[in-house]
Design an enzyme around this catalytic site. Structure first.
Site, PDB file in Angstrom:
ATOM      1  N   HIS A 147      13.257   3.086 -17.184  1.00  0.00           N
ATOM      2  CA  HIS A 147      13.862   2.292 -18.209  1.00  0.00           C
ATOM      3  C   HIS A 147      14.974   1.378 -17.895  1.00  0.00           C
ATOM      4  O   HIS A 147      15.019   0.210 -18.132  1.00  0.00           O
ATOM      5  CB  HIS A 147      14.814   3.306 -19.387  1.00  0.00           C
ATOM      6  N   MET A 165      11.738   3.930 -29.088  1.00  0.00           N
ATOM      7  CA  MET A 165      11.224   4.900 -30.227  1.00  0.00           C
ATOM      8  C   MET A 165      10.770   5.960 -29.679  1.00  0.00           C
ATOM      9  O   MET A 165      10.995   6.239 -28.598  1.00  0.00           O
ATOM     10  CB  MET A 165      10.232   4.025 -31.314  1.00  0.00           C
ATOM     11  N   TYR A 193      16.825 -36.455 -27.991  1.00  0.00           N
ATOM     12  CA  TYR A 193      16.943 -35.953 -26.582  1.00  0.00           C
ATOM     13  C   TYR A 193      17.733 -34.657 -27.025  1.00  0.00           C
ATOM     14  O   TYR A 193      18.611 -34.637 -28.131  1.00  0.00           O
ATOM     15  CB  TYR A 193      17.461 -36.517 -25.657  1.00  0.00           C
ATOM     16  N   CYS A 242      24.378 -32.192 -28.329  1.00  0.00           N
ATOM     17  CA  CYS A 242      25.255 -32.074 -27.084  1.00  0.00           C
ATOM     18  C   CYS A 242      26.042 -30.825 -27.388  1.00  0.00           C
ATOM     19  O   CYS A 242      26.760 -30.412 -26.540  1.00  0.00           O
ATOM     20  CB  CYS A 242      26.233 -33.236 -26.837  1.00  0.00           C
ATOM     21  N   GLY A 258      10.731   2.279 -24.793  1.00  0.00           N
ATOM     22  CA  GLY A 258      11.800   3.633 -24.722  1.00  0.00           C
ATOM     23  C   GLY A 258      12.790   3.518 -26.006  1.00  0.00           C
ATOM     24  O   GLY A 258      13.221   4.485 -26.109  1.00  0.00           O
ATOM     25  N   LYS A 277       0.536  -0.885 -28.796  1.00  0.00           N
ATOM     26  CA  LYS A 277      -0.238   0.196 -27.886  1.00  0.00           C
ATOM     27  C   LYS A 277      -1.616   0.866 -28.670  1.00  0.00           C
ATOM     28  O   LYS A 277      -2.571   0.872 -28.022  1.00  0.00           O
ATOM     29  CB  LYS A 277       0.740   1.379 -27.938  1.00  0.00           C
ATOM     30  N   ARG A 332       2.982   9.370 -30.322  1.00  0.00           N
ATOM     31  CA  ARG A 332       3.865   8.317 -29.729  1.00  0.00           C
ATOM     32  C   ARG A 332       4.055   7.145 -30.637  1.00  0.00           C
ATOM     33  O   ARG A 332       3.065   6.701 -31.569  1.00  0.00           O
ATOM     34  CB  ARG A 332       3.184   7.761 -28.536  1.00  0.00           C
ATOM     35  N   ARG A 352      -0.474  -2.971 -21.614  1.00  0.00           N
ATOM     36  CA  ARG A 352       0.291  -4.080 -22.345  1.00  0.00           C
ATOM     37  C   ARG A 352       0.587  -4.946 -21.401  1.00  0.00           C
ATOM     38  O   ARG A 352       0.639  -5.030 -20.049  1.00  0.00           O
ATOM     39  CB  ARG A 352       1.569  -3.528 -22.938  1.00  0.00           C
ATOM     40  N   SER A 397      25.206 -38.231 -31.839  1.00  0.00           N
ATOM     41  CA  SER A 397      24.914 -36.872 -31.221  1.00  0.00           C
ATOM     42  C   SER A 397      25.438 -35.808 -32.077  1.00  0.00           C
ATOM     43  O   SER A 397      26.564 -35.839 -32.337  1.00  0.00           O
ATOM     44  CB  SER A 397      25.701 -37.189 -29.844  1.00  0.00           C
TER      45      SER A 397
END
Ligand code: PEP
Ligand code: MG
Length: 904
Positions: free
Chosen positions: A467, A107, A878, A858, A105, A27, A96, A346, A791
């Site tokens: 919120h 803090m 992979y 996997c 929301g 902020k 703030r 933001r 794997s």
């Protein structure tokens, strides 16, 4: 000399910019940046995160901070021409929080600081006394809540009582006298339990608020949010002290929240909400339901038609901000006497759908390059695009039965159904017995644990920027907000809608895409993208989001170097996975095939067999079934490799443990109940996951391995013989010792030779193993001499490396993660330091033993974005994951490659 903690902004100049977010918080850094850009921002200053970090260490105001704040206030007085605490023209400020990574929301904030018995008259003189006393009561209320930690419910009740007495439901009908009387009463309440009450000295108010914001870094909800978002605990929050501007000074004032694009759909439309004559928290907290900004959707109530000049300016600023930041912005603004001020900008939180559309459109608009577009989308959020919607027929019959209950804002896409829970705690409790919907008048950050457990969220108040909506979108939960037809009573545990009364525990369904809420349970089914890609019930051009999704995926595939396979056990799953981008199967769990009705008996006969002959006879019954299964999978996968794992789980899992099914089995097998029970007892183990399972089954009953090898290779030969393709890879589970693999490979190869001779053809096949026991990871060089691939079974590897059961330690893990003993659940996101090191060691040493060794993973981690990036860095070939997580794996793999390129 003491450290400099203050960064001021105002008069078109700022001691900082957007690059300093670690120090100034998001902020503060953006207020500085906007000031530098010449965008109207009320002047102020930011106390850096370093001051908060220092404060958390010592519990004291850092050295020199008081003097620096005094100097900053003096500069602010100069810039505004007002004085803090001045009875005639008092400067009022807001305080703030603002962390480097946004935690909406979580803090604290205090507004209207600087009002006192001495300064109220000066504030009254600015506008009118109703406005001024309303500001004062807001200050006392917020201060009591945030700084003094008082229960402010009695204050709300006093406001309601005054409104009732006047026969109104609107705050705006209360007069200056009402607010003045309430201020007195609130100040009394603030002294609850004989504690120190609301301080009338502005300087004391300022410091109380600054320290409360520092301390709010460590409140429960902020900690819980950081755990969820994996935000480090040591960043601290900055504190922004800023001259107040008022959206509640009269009818030429307003406040609102806007997004430069639609945060739910991603469409490039300026989107947002506003309230006339209100303060910002009224929109964010959802206490009044706001109006839309644009005329197209809002009609006369829109800001565009109500305050055209301010709207035009806002529209120009939003376009500039998006261009400047090259990303969708979430903006807070206030209009004071027709004059526009920006209070925040933001990067906007968005749904997975919106993230995809924004990224693709921004690349196409030339706002960002392709690499940036790919990095913008949170890979894990892609799963949302495959989220369920209501089943068409179920919805139709619900509609015709008149089960539509109410309509609210479509705040988070996706359909959800579940039992109503009226509090976060109840949602957590009830979720143990099945799906729940969290239904609240409005949500607050304290509800976060309930939101996590709920299938969906429904609120009676609040807009698309409240919120509930913000957090639900981020969590990927379906959400309908601002559904004001719901009359919710927490005390009675009821929701009334007209003459219908629902109770906690009743089923309700909601569609966060359309905003409709329904009474009863409505079945859900796959999403739009799923229908286009997987079941083909929707055409590509009938879907809005599909073309964006397809484009993003094609870009991801161009960039990624890591292969992506799937864990699939049936031809149907395999076919769906191919459509979702699977390049092969990384794991077929053969045991899943034995649980079906017609097979389980044959399998049980195999288990109860007293000797090899009887076992071979039972296996003979299973062979054709397995062969048909494998043939189906080979056909679905064609030229793509298919890794089939030999039987893995302990045998007792296949026997019934309750008396009734045991009796039925005894009858089927011609046994007595006692015989069956003896057998179950004989097979049961204290630690079955560490017992007679995995390759140990094949070592003790080689005929099982022989049958499965035969089924795999006969199926492959048959498919190839029929003109198809089959690329089998036979995988041995759970080895801990190289000799196990030597024995089994010899058996597999010998069986293969027999099959090829019988079939009169050969197919290429590989034999490899899973690495899922830490000892195997450490013996990899030797093991790799016999293996063609490894794997990593990271589910078992994690279980065994931590010595933590993968099946029943979830509550303990939650506790560990919440307490900060672990950064994340290691069964979801790979523990890079420990388990990850085993993977890296095994990969490196395995390739030393066999330079052509193929490496894959996997375990469930193959579909987790962060983990996929780790496996890329570890040099695997992979990852393999469940079909719905394939898009996540593809994108995360591309992001990992791009991150690599950026650092080399
Ligand atoms: C694993 O352990 O990671 C694995 C894939 O095997 P399973 O989950 O079947 O034990
Ligand atoms: Mg395993």
């Amino acid at each position: 000399m003491s450290k400099g903690y203050i960064h001021s902004f105002g008069d078109g100049r700022a001691d900082g910019d957007a690059g300093l977010s670690r120090l100034l918080g998001g902020k503060g850094a953006n207020l500085a940046e906007m000031t530098n850009l010449g965008i109207p921002v009320p002047p102020g200053f930011t106390i850096s995160t370093e001051a908060c970090i220092e404060y958390m260490k010592t519990g004291q105001r850092p050295d020199g901070l008081e003097q620096q704040v005094d100097e900053a206030i003096a500069l602010l007085e100069q810039r505004t021409g007002m004085k803090f605490g001045d009875p005639n023209d008092p400067l009022l400020v807001s305080v703030r929080s603002g962390a480097a990574i946004s935690m909406p929301g979580m803090m604290d904030t205090v507004l209207n600081l600087g009002l006192s018995r001495d300064t109220i008259a000066g504030h009254v003189a600015r506008a009118d006394d109703r406005f001024a006393w309303d500001c004062y009561r807001r200050l006392v209320q917020m201060y009591s809540d945030v700084v003094l930690d008082r229960d402010v419910e009695p204050m709300e009740r006093l406001i309601d009582a005054r409104k009732d007495a006047k026969g109104t439901t609107e705050d705006t009908d209360l007069t200056a006298e009402d607010w003045q009387a309430l201020v007195d009463q609130f100040i009394e309440i603030s002294k609850a339990d004989g504690g120190q009450g609301f301080p009338d000295d502005p300087r004391e108010q300022l410091w109380g608020s600054i320290e409360a914001v520092f301390a709010s870094w460590n409140n429960d909800r902020a900690i819980s949010y950081r755990r969820m978002e994996r935000i480090p605990d040591d960043l601290g929050t900055a504190v922004n002290v800023q001259a107040m501007v008022f959206g509640n000074m009269g009818d030429d004032c307003a406040t609102g929240v806007a997004f430069t694009r639609d945060p739910a759909s991603g469409e490039k439309v300026f989107f947002g909400e506003w309230l006339r004559n209100a303060q910002g928290e009224d929109v964010v907290a959802g206490t009044r339901t706001p109006q839309p900004l644009k005329t197209a959707v809002g009609g006369d109530a829109s800001l565009e038609s109500s305050m055209p000049e301010a709207f035009a300016k806002l529209n120009e600023v939003q376009a500039r901000l998006e261009k400047h930041y090259q990303d969708m912005q979430d903006i807070e603004f206030t209009i004071q006497r027709g004059e526009l001020y920006l209070l925040q900008t933001r990067s906007g939180k968005r749904t997975g759908v919106a993230a995809v559309r924004c990224a693709v459109e921004m690349v196409e608009e030339g706002l960002i390059d392709q690499a940036t577009g790919l990095k913008r989308v949170n890979a894990d959020a892609l799963e949302q695009l495959l989220k369920p919607v209501f089943k068409t027929e179920a919805l139709k019959s619900a509609e015709s039965a008149g089960s539509r209950l109410a309509h609210g804002l479509n705040a988070g896409p996706g359909a959800a159904t579940g039992r109503v829970a009226l509090s976060a705690d109840r949602a957590v409790e009830m979720s143990a017995d099945g799906p729940v919907l969290l239904v609240r008048i409005e949500t607050s950050p304290e509800d976060i644990d309930g939101m996590k457990k709920a299938e969906g969220i429904l609120t009676a108040r609040g807009g698309a920027t409240s919120h509930a909506a913000l957090v639900a979108r981020q969590m990927g939960k379906p959400c309908v907000a601002g559904c004001d037809a719901l009359d919710i009573s927490y005390d009675n545990g009821t929701i009334k809608v007209g003459d219908i009364t629902l109770r906690e525990g009743d089923f309700v369904s909601l569609d966060g895409t359309t905003g409709w809420v329904y009474q009863g349970e409505i079945g859900t089914e796959p999403s739009e993208v799923y229908r286009v890609i997987v079941d083909g019930t929707l055409g590509e051009d009938e879907s809005v989001i599909y073309p964006y999704f397809a484009k993003l995926m094609s870009w991801a595939d161009e960039h990624r170097r890591l292969g992506v396979r799937t864990n699939s056990d049936t031809p149907e799953q395999a076919a769906a996975a191919v459509k979702l981008g699977a390049q092969g199967i990384g794991l077929t769990r053969t045991e899943h095939m034995f649980f079906e009705e017609d097979r389980i008996l044959a399998f049980r006969k195999m288990i109860v067999a007293e000797d090899e002959t009887a076992r071979r006879a039972a296996l003979g019954e299973l062979l054709p079934m397995q062969r048909a299964d494998f043939a189906g999978i080979f056909e679905a996968m064609g030229e793509r490799p298919v890794t089939i794992r030999l039987l893995d789980p302990p045998l007792h899992e296949f026997l019934p443990h309750e008396k009734e099914p045991q009796e039925a089995l005894a009858k089927q097998l011609g046994f007595t109940l006692e015989q069956v029970q003896d057998l179950v007892a004989k097979l049961s183990e204290s630690n079955p996951m560490l017992g007679h399972r995995g390759c140990r089954l094949a070592i003790s009953y080689p005929e099982i391995c022989e049958m499965q090898t035969r089924a795999i290779l006969e199926a492959a030969c048959d498919v190839v013989g029929g003109g198809g393709q089959a690329v089998p890879e036979i995988m041995v589970p759970l080895i801990s010792e190289a000799k196990e693999l030597v024995t089994l490979r010899t058996l597999i190869d010998a069986t293969a030779e027999k099959v090829f001779e019988e079939k009169g053809r050969r197919v290429d096949y590989l034999v490899g193993t899973m690495i899922e026991i830490p000892r195997a990871a450490l013996m990899s060089k030797l093991i790799a001499e016999t293996a063609q691939f490894f794997s990593f079974g990271t589910n078992d590897l994690t279980q065994m490396a931590f010595g933590l059961s993968r099946d029943d330690t979830a509550p303990l893990l939650d506790f560990y993660v919440e307490g900060g003993h672990l950064p994340a659940d290691p069964f979801q996101t790979i523990d890079q330091d420990g388990v990850g090191r085993l993977v890296e060691t095994s990969a490196r040493e395995g390739r030393e033993g066999n330079p052509t060794l193929k490496l894959g993973i996997c375990g469930e981690h193959g579909g987790d974005g962060e983990s996929v990036k780790f496996f890329h860095r570890a040099g695997l070939d992979y990852v393999s994951c469940s079909p719905p997580r394939l898009p996540t794996a593809r994108l995360a793999a591309a992001q990992a490659a791009l991150e690599d390129d950026a650092t080399t």
